[in-house]
Design a protein around this motif. Sequence first.
Motif, PDB file in Angstrom:
ATOM      1  N   GLN A  35      73.843   0.591 -69.146  1.00  0.00           N
ATOM      2  CA  GLN A  35      73.039  -0.997 -69.019  1.00  0.00           C
ATOM      3  C   GLN A  35      73.012  -1.646 -68.042  1.00  0.00           C
ATOM      4  OE1 GLN A  35      73.074  -2.202 -73.223  1.00  0.00           O
ATOM      5  NE2 GLN A  35      71.390  -3.709 -73.408  1.00  0.00           N
ATOM      6  N   LEU A  36      71.399  -1.805 -68.160  1.00  0.00           N
ATOM      7  CA  LEU A  36      71.449  -3.093 -66.741  1.00  0.00           C
ATOM      8  C   LEU A  36      70.322  -4.189 -67.329  1.00  0.00           C
ATOM      9  CD1 LEU A  36      69.944  -1.159 -64.090  1.00  0.00           C
ATOM     10  CD2 LEU A  36      72.306  -2.173 -64.630  1.00  0.00           C
ATOM     11  N   THR A  37      70.575  -5.603 -67.866  1.00  0.00           N
ATOM     12  CA  THR A  37      69.978  -6.672 -68.108  1.00  0.00           C
ATOM     13  C   THR A  37      69.663  -7.469 -67.122  1.00  0.00           C
ATOM     14  OG1 THR A  37      71.852  -7.688 -68.940  1.00  0.00           O
ATOM     15  CG2 THR A  37      71.163  -6.712 -70.379  1.00  0.00           C
ATOM     16  N   PHE A  38      68.224  -8.250 -67.654  1.00  0.00           N
ATOM     17  CA  PHE A  38      67.550  -9.161 -66.465  1.00  0.00           C
ATOM     18  C   PHE A  38      67.450 -10.016 -66.732  1.00  0.00           C
ATOM     19  CE2 PHE A  38      66.737  -4.490 -65.638  1.00  0.00           C
ATOM     20  CZ  PHE A  38      66.941  -4.360 -64.552  1.00  0.00           C
ATOM     21  N   ALA A  39      67.514 -11.907 -66.273  1.00  0.00           N
ATOM     22  CA  ALA A  39      67.151 -12.806 -66.352  1.00  0.00           C
ATOM     23  C   ALA A  39      66.134 -13.301 -65.591  1.00  0.00           C
ATOM     24  CB  ALA A  39      67.741 -13.243 -67.154  1.00  0.00           C
ATOM     25  N   VAL A  40      65.301 -13.725 -65.437  1.00  0.00           N
ATOM     26  CA  VAL A  40      64.407 -15.134 -64.263  1.00  0.00           C
ATOM     27  C   VAL A  40      63.893 -15.556 -65.365  1.00  0.00           C
ATOM     28  CG1 VAL A  40      63.962 -12.919 -62.834  1.00  0.00           C
ATOM     29  CG2 VAL A  40      62.209 -13.570 -64.239  1.00  0.00           C
ATOM     30  N   GLU A  41      63.404 -16.675 -64.203  1.00  0.00           N
ATOM     31  CA  GLU A  41      63.209 -18.269 -64.872  1.00  0.00           C
ATOM     32  C   GLU A  41      61.726 -17.786 -64.786  1.00  0.00           C
ATOM     33  OE1 GLU A  41      62.987 -22.177 -62.937  1.00  0.00           O
ATOM     34  OE2 GLU A  41      64.592 -22.062 -63.945  1.00  0.00           O
ATOM     35  N   ALA A  53      59.471 -28.182 -67.714  1.00  0.00           N
ATOM     36  CA  ALA A  53      59.544 -27.139 -68.381  1.00  0.00           C
ATOM     37  C   ALA A  53      59.974 -25.960 -67.992  1.00  0.00           C
ATOM     38  CB  ALA A  53      59.147 -27.553 -69.942  1.00  0.00           C
ATOM     39  N   ARG A  54      60.845 -24.745 -68.299  1.00  0.00           N
ATOM     40  CA  ARG A  54      61.220 -23.498 -67.739  1.00  0.00           C
ATOM     41  C   ARG A  54      61.562 -23.265 -68.876  1.00  0.00           C
ATOM     42  NH1 ARG A  54      58.780 -25.304 -64.755  1.00  0.00           N
ATOM     43  NH2 ARG A  54      59.131 -25.332 -62.068  1.00  0.00           N
ATOM     44  N   ALA A  55      61.067 -21.511 -69.103  1.00  0.00           N
ATOM     45  CA  ALA A  55      61.933 -20.867 -70.172  1.00  0.00           C
ATOM     46  C   ALA A  55      62.934 -19.670 -68.976  1.00  0.00           C
ATOM     47  CB  ALA A  55      60.885 -20.127 -70.923  1.00  0.00           C
ATOM     48  N   VAL A  56      63.156 -18.361 -70.324  1.00  0.00           N
ATOM     49  CA  VAL A  56      64.373 -17.510 -69.180  1.00  0.00           C
ATOM     50  C   VAL A  56      63.149 -15.850 -69.561  1.00  0.00           C
ATOM     51  CG1 VAL A  56      65.763 -16.332 -68.648  1.00  0.00           C
ATOM     52  CG2 VAL A  56      65.761 -18.627 -69.444  1.00  0.00           C
ATOM     53  N   ALA A  57      62.320 -15.385 -68.458  1.00  0.00           N
ATOM     54  CA  ALA A  57      61.921 -13.862 -69.306  1.00  0.00           C
ATOM     55  C   ALA A  57      63.038 -13.045 -69.346  1.00  0.00           C
ATOM     56  CB  ALA A  57      60.739 -13.348 -68.627  1.00  0.00           C
ATOM     57  N   ARG A  58      63.858 -12.109 -70.237  1.00  0.00           N
ATOM     58  CA  ARG A  58      65.113 -11.803 -70.570  1.00  0.00           C
ATOM     59  C   ARG A  58      64.011  -9.840 -71.088  1.00  0.00           C
ATOM     60  NH1 ARG A  58      69.329 -14.783 -71.312  1.00  0.00           N
ATOM     61  NH2 ARG A  58      69.375 -16.990 -71.444  1.00  0.00           N
ATOM     62  N   SER A  59      64.610  -8.928 -70.341  1.00  0.00           N
ATOM     63  CA  SER A  59      64.739  -7.784 -70.030  1.00  0.00           C
ATOM     64  C   SER A  59      65.319  -6.808 -69.986  1.00  0.00           C
ATOM     65  CB  SER A  59      63.678  -7.340 -69.239  1.00  0.00           C
ATOM     66  OG  SER A  59      63.915  -7.678 -67.644  1.00  0.00           O
ATOM     67  N   SER A  60      65.610  -5.526 -70.439  1.00  0.00           N
ATOM     68  CA  SER A  60      66.793  -5.000 -70.346  1.00  0.00           C
ATOM     69  C   SER A  60      66.576  -2.900 -70.135  1.00  0.00           C
ATOM     70  CB  SER A  60      67.896  -5.277 -71.156  1.00  0.00           C
ATOM     71  OG  SER A  60      67.804  -4.171 -72.435  1.00  0.00           O
ATOM     72  N   LEU A  61      66.880  -2.124 -69.220  1.00  0.00           N
ATOM     73  CA  LEU A  61      67.592  -0.818 -69.147  1.00  0.00           C
ATOM     74  C   LEU A  61      68.433  -0.122 -70.018  1.00  0.00           C
ATOM     75  CD1 LEU A  61      65.612  -0.374 -65.593  1.00  0.00           C
ATOM     76  CD2 LEU A  61      64.490   0.078 -67.800  1.00  0.00           C
ATOM     77  N   CYS A  62      68.338   0.897 -71.589  1.00  0.00           N
ATOM     78  CA  CYS A  62      69.564   1.838 -70.813  1.00  0.00           C
ATOM     79  C   CYS A  62      69.082   3.334 -71.519  1.00  0.00           C
ATOM     80  CB  CYS A  62      69.946   1.464 -72.878  1.00  0.00           C
ATOM     81  SG  CYS A  62      67.926   1.331 -74.099  1.00  0.00           S
ATOM     82  N   ALA A  63      70.915   3.077 -72.003  1.00  0.00           N
ATOM     83  CA  ALA A  63      70.224   5.240 -71.114  1.00  0.00           C
ATOM     84  C   ALA A  63      70.065   5.597 -72.283  1.00  0.00           C
ATOM     85  CB  ALA A  63      71.820   5.575 -70.854  1.00  0.00           C
ATOM     86  N   ALA A  64      69.170   6.955 -73.199  1.00  0.00           N
ATOM     87  CA  ALA A  64      68.631   7.539 -73.514  1.00  0.00           C
ATOM     88  C   ALA A  64      69.657   8.370 -74.397  1.00  0.00           C
ATOM     89  CB  ALA A  64      67.807   8.217 -73.411  1.00  0.00           C
ATOM     90  N   VAL A 100      62.058   0.848 -76.339  1.00  0.00           N
ATOM     91  CA  VAL A 100      63.296   0.831 -77.678  1.00  0.00           C
ATOM     92  C   VAL A 100      62.434   0.318 -79.146  1.00  0.00           C
ATOM     93  CG1 VAL A 100      65.327  -0.151 -78.419  1.00  0.00           C
ATOM     94  CG2 VAL A 100      65.118   0.720 -76.543  1.00  0.00           C
ATOM     95  N   PRO A 101      62.140   0.495 -79.758  1.00  0.00           N
ATOM     96  CA  PRO A 101      61.253  -0.294 -81.216  1.00  0.00           C
ATOM     97  C   PRO A 101      62.009  -1.407 -81.192  1.00  0.00           C
ATOM     98  CG  PRO A 101      61.469   2.068 -81.519  1.00  0.00           C
ATOM     99  CD  PRO A 101      62.190   1.196 -80.471  1.00  0.00           C
ATOM    100  N   SER A 155      60.918  -5.859 -74.312  1.00  0.00           N
ATOM    101  CA  SER A 155      60.933  -5.875 -72.981  1.00  0.00           C
ATOM    102  C   SER A 155      62.811  -4.851 -72.853  1.00  0.00           C
ATOM    103  CB  SER A 155      60.770  -7.274 -71.834  1.00  0.00           C
ATOM    104  OG  SER A 155      60.100  -7.703 -72.600  1.00  0.00           O
ATOM    105  N   THR A 156      62.306  -3.790 -73.796  1.00  0.00           N
ATOM    106  CA  THR A 156      64.117  -3.461 -73.209  1.00  0.00           C
ATOM    107  C   THR A 156      63.027  -2.006 -73.268  1.00  0.00           C
ATOM    108  OG1 THR A 156      64.833  -4.779 -74.526  1.00  0.00           O
ATOM    109  CG2 THR A 156      66.059  -2.303 -74.471  1.00  0.00           C
ATOM    110  N   TYR A 157      63.708  -0.986 -72.542  1.00  0.00           N
ATOM    111  CA  TYR A 157      63.325   0.452 -72.260  1.00  0.00           C
ATOM    112  C   TYR A 157      64.975   1.276 -72.206  1.00  0.00           C
ATOM    113  CZ  TYR A 157      58.641  -2.003 -71.722  1.00  0.00           C
ATOM    114  OH  TYR A 157      57.318  -2.113 -71.916  1.00  0.00           O
ATOM    115  N   ARG A 158      64.054   2.729 -72.541  1.00  0.00           N
ATOM    116  CA  ARG A 158      65.136   3.736 -72.574  1.00  0.00           C
ATOM    117  C   ARG A 158      64.965   4.651 -71.154  1.00  0.00           C
ATOM    118  NH1 ARG A 158      65.064   4.569 -78.194  1.00  0.00           N
ATOM    119  NH2 ARG A 158      66.345   3.472 -78.994  1.00  0.00           N
ATOM    120  N   LEU A 159      65.623   5.288 -70.573  1.00  0.00           N
ATOM    121  CA  LEU A 159      65.383   5.921 -69.421  1.00  0.00           C
ATOM    122  C   LEU A 159      66.544   6.884 -69.601  1.00  0.00           C
ATOM    123  CD1 LEU A 159      65.754   3.789 -65.859  1.00  0.00           C
ATOM    124  CD2 LEU A 159      63.634   3.943 -67.848  1.00  0.00           C
TER     125      LEU A 159
END
Length: 254
Positions: free
Chosen positions: A213-219, A243-254, A195-196, A200-204
Motif C-alpha cells: 500500500q502507498l499513502t500520500f499527503a500534500v498540502e 490556512a491550509r488543508a491536507v490532500a490525502r490519497s492512497s494506492l493498494c494492491a487488488a 475503492v468504493p 482518492s483510493t485506488y486498487r492496482l
Amino acid sequence: MLFNDQGSTRPPVTLAISQPAHALISGEILRAWAEPLDKQLVLAAEQHDIAWLDWEVSPTFDPRTGRPHFFRDIGAAQHAPMWEQGVRRAEAAWGRHVALLVSRHGSTIYQRFSDRHRSTGDGLAEDERAASDYLRRHRSLQDDWARALGLDADAVARDAELLAFADTLSLILCGALPAPPQIEVTGRTIKVELVPGITSTYRLSPWPFVTEQLTFAVEARALPSSGRFADESAARAWLADPARAVARSSLCAA
C-alpha cells in the motif's frame, strides 16, 4: 492548479492542489517502484512541473468557474514559454539528465495536444503553433543531451514512459483525471479501480510497487463551501490566507 472534490467529508469540500505538489506524488510513486530506477528519473518525476512554480504563486482567475484556472484550461501559447523556463531551471539546478527528462515530458504533453487539435478553428492556431515550436526545438536539444550523457534512445523512451505513468496516476489521485480502466506502461497493462466509499483510493493490478500500500499527503487549500469565489479579489484574498488543508490519497494492491 488541480481540484479534488472530497466527497466523503461532511460537509463536502474541494481542495486546490498546486502542480508542483502533485508532482511530488509522482516522485513518490516512482520511488516505490518494484524495480530499481535511476535517481535522476525519480528526481525528474518529483520536479517535472517546475514550469508552474511562478504561475502557482499568482494563478490567473477563471471567471467562468469562479476559481483559479484549472491547468488544462490554460493554452499552450501561455504555458509553452513556462515549460521552456522550467527546462532551463532544471538544467541549472540538477544538470542535463533531469532537464532532458523534464524536456521530454513537455514533448509528451505537446504531442498529445497536437494529436487532439488538428484544425486551426476555435482560436487554437496560436496554441498549436506554440506546441509545434516546442516539439521542434526540444527534439534536437533532447538528442544532444542524450548523446552527451551516453543515453540511448530506448532508455530515454522508457524513462519518459515511466514519468508519464507516474504523472497520470498522480493526476488521478489528485482528482484531476478520471481513472481509466487500465494504464499501459513499459509493456504491461495495469488495471485501475476506485475503492468504493473511500475518497482518492485506488486498487492496482498487477501491483507494481515494493510495498502492498502507498499513502500520500500534500498540502492544499480548501475552496469555500460554494466551491467558487465571487470575483478575482476574493480569490486573491484566499491565496493570501495562511490556512491550509491536507490532500490525502492512497494506492493498494487488488
